[in-house]
Design a protein around this motif. Structure first.
Motif, PDB file in Angstrom:
ATOM      1  N   THR A   1      42.928   5.137 -67.439  1.00 35.17           N
ATOM      2  CA  THR A   1      43.229   3.781 -66.963  1.00 35.17           C
ATOM      3  C   THR A   1      43.213   2.782 -68.117  1.00 35.17           C
ATOM      4  O   THR A   1      44.035   1.864 -68.146  1.00 35.17           O
ATOM      5  CB  THR A   1      42.271   3.338 -65.842  1.00 35.17           C
ATOM      6  OG1 THR A   1      40.914   3.392 -66.299  1.00 35.17           O
ATOM      7  CG2 THR A   1      42.442   4.199 -64.596  1.00 35.17           C
TER       8      THR A   1
ATOM      9  N   TRP B   1      41.008  -0.987 -61.717  1.00 35.44           N
ATOM     10  CA  TRP B   1      39.928  -0.038 -62.002  1.00 35.44           C
ATOM     11  C   TRP B   1      39.076  -0.519 -63.174  1.00 35.44           C
ATOM     12  O   TRP B   1      37.852  -0.419 -63.159  1.00 35.44           O
ATOM     13  CB  TRP B   1      40.507   1.338 -62.304  1.00 35.44           C
ATOM     14  CG  TRP B   1      39.445   2.368 -62.595  1.00 35.44           C
ATOM     15  CD1 TRP B   1      38.998   2.761 -63.814  1.00 35.44           C
ATOM     16  CD2 TRP B   1      38.690   3.104 -61.642  1.00 35.44           C
ATOM     17  NE1 TRP B   1      38.014   3.699 -63.702  1.00 35.44           N
ATOM     18  CE2 TRP B   1      37.800   3.930 -62.363  1.00 35.44           C
ATOM     19  CE3 TRP B   1      38.669   3.147 -60.247  1.00 35.44           C
ATOM     20  CZ2 TRP B   1      36.922   4.792 -61.730  1.00 35.44           C
ATOM     21  CZ3 TRP B   1      37.787   4.014 -59.626  1.00 35.44           C
ATOM     22  CH2 TRP B   1      36.925   4.813 -60.365  1.00 35.44           C
TER      23      TRP B   1
ATOM     24  N   ALA C   1      47.120  -0.773 -60.988  1.00 33.25           N
ATOM     25  CA  ALA C   1      45.937  -0.133 -60.406  1.00 33.25           C
ATOM     26  C   ALA C   1      44.896   0.154 -61.486  1.00 33.25           C
ATOM     27  O   ALA C   1      43.687   0.033 -61.249  1.00 33.25           O
ATOM     28  CB  ALA C   1      46.340   1.160 -59.685  1.00 33.25           C
TER      29      ALA C   1
END
Length: 80
Positions: free
Chosen positions: A8, A55, A51
Motif C-alpha cells: 500500500t 489503509w 484504498a
C-alpha cells in the motif's frame, strides 16, 4: 501485515508520482499505460491507490497519537 503495508505504501507513492506528472506536465502515466482514464485497468489502479491511501491513514494516525518524537524513534526498527 508487513507485506500489505509495503504494497500500500508503494501504491501511494505511485499515486503521488502520477499526480506530480499530472501537475507538472498534464500527463497521466496510469492512463497512458492502461488505455485512458476510463479503461477498466486504469480505474482499478486508481481505486487501489485510493484504498492504499486509506489503509496508510492507520499508521499515520497512530504515529500522530504517540507524537512525532516517539514515531521518529521507531524509524529503522523492524516489527515482526
Amino acid at each position: 501485515m508487513r507485506a500489505l503495508n509495503l504494497i500500500t505504501l508503494f501504491l501511494v507513492i505511485v499515486g503521488g508520482l502520477n499526480w506530480l506528472l499530472v501537475g507538472l506536465f498534464e500527463f497521466d502515466l496510469v492512463a497512458a499505460l492502461f488505455g485512458g482514464q476510463d479503461a477498466a485497468v486504469s480505474r482499478i489502479v486508481y481505486v487501489l491507490v485510493g484504498a492504499s491511501a486509506v489503509w496508510q491513514l492507520m499508521p499515520f494516525i497512530r504515529a500522530m497519537s504517540v507524537g512525532e518524537t516517539a514515531a521518529e524513534a521507531n524509524i529503522g526498527h523492524h516489527h515482526r
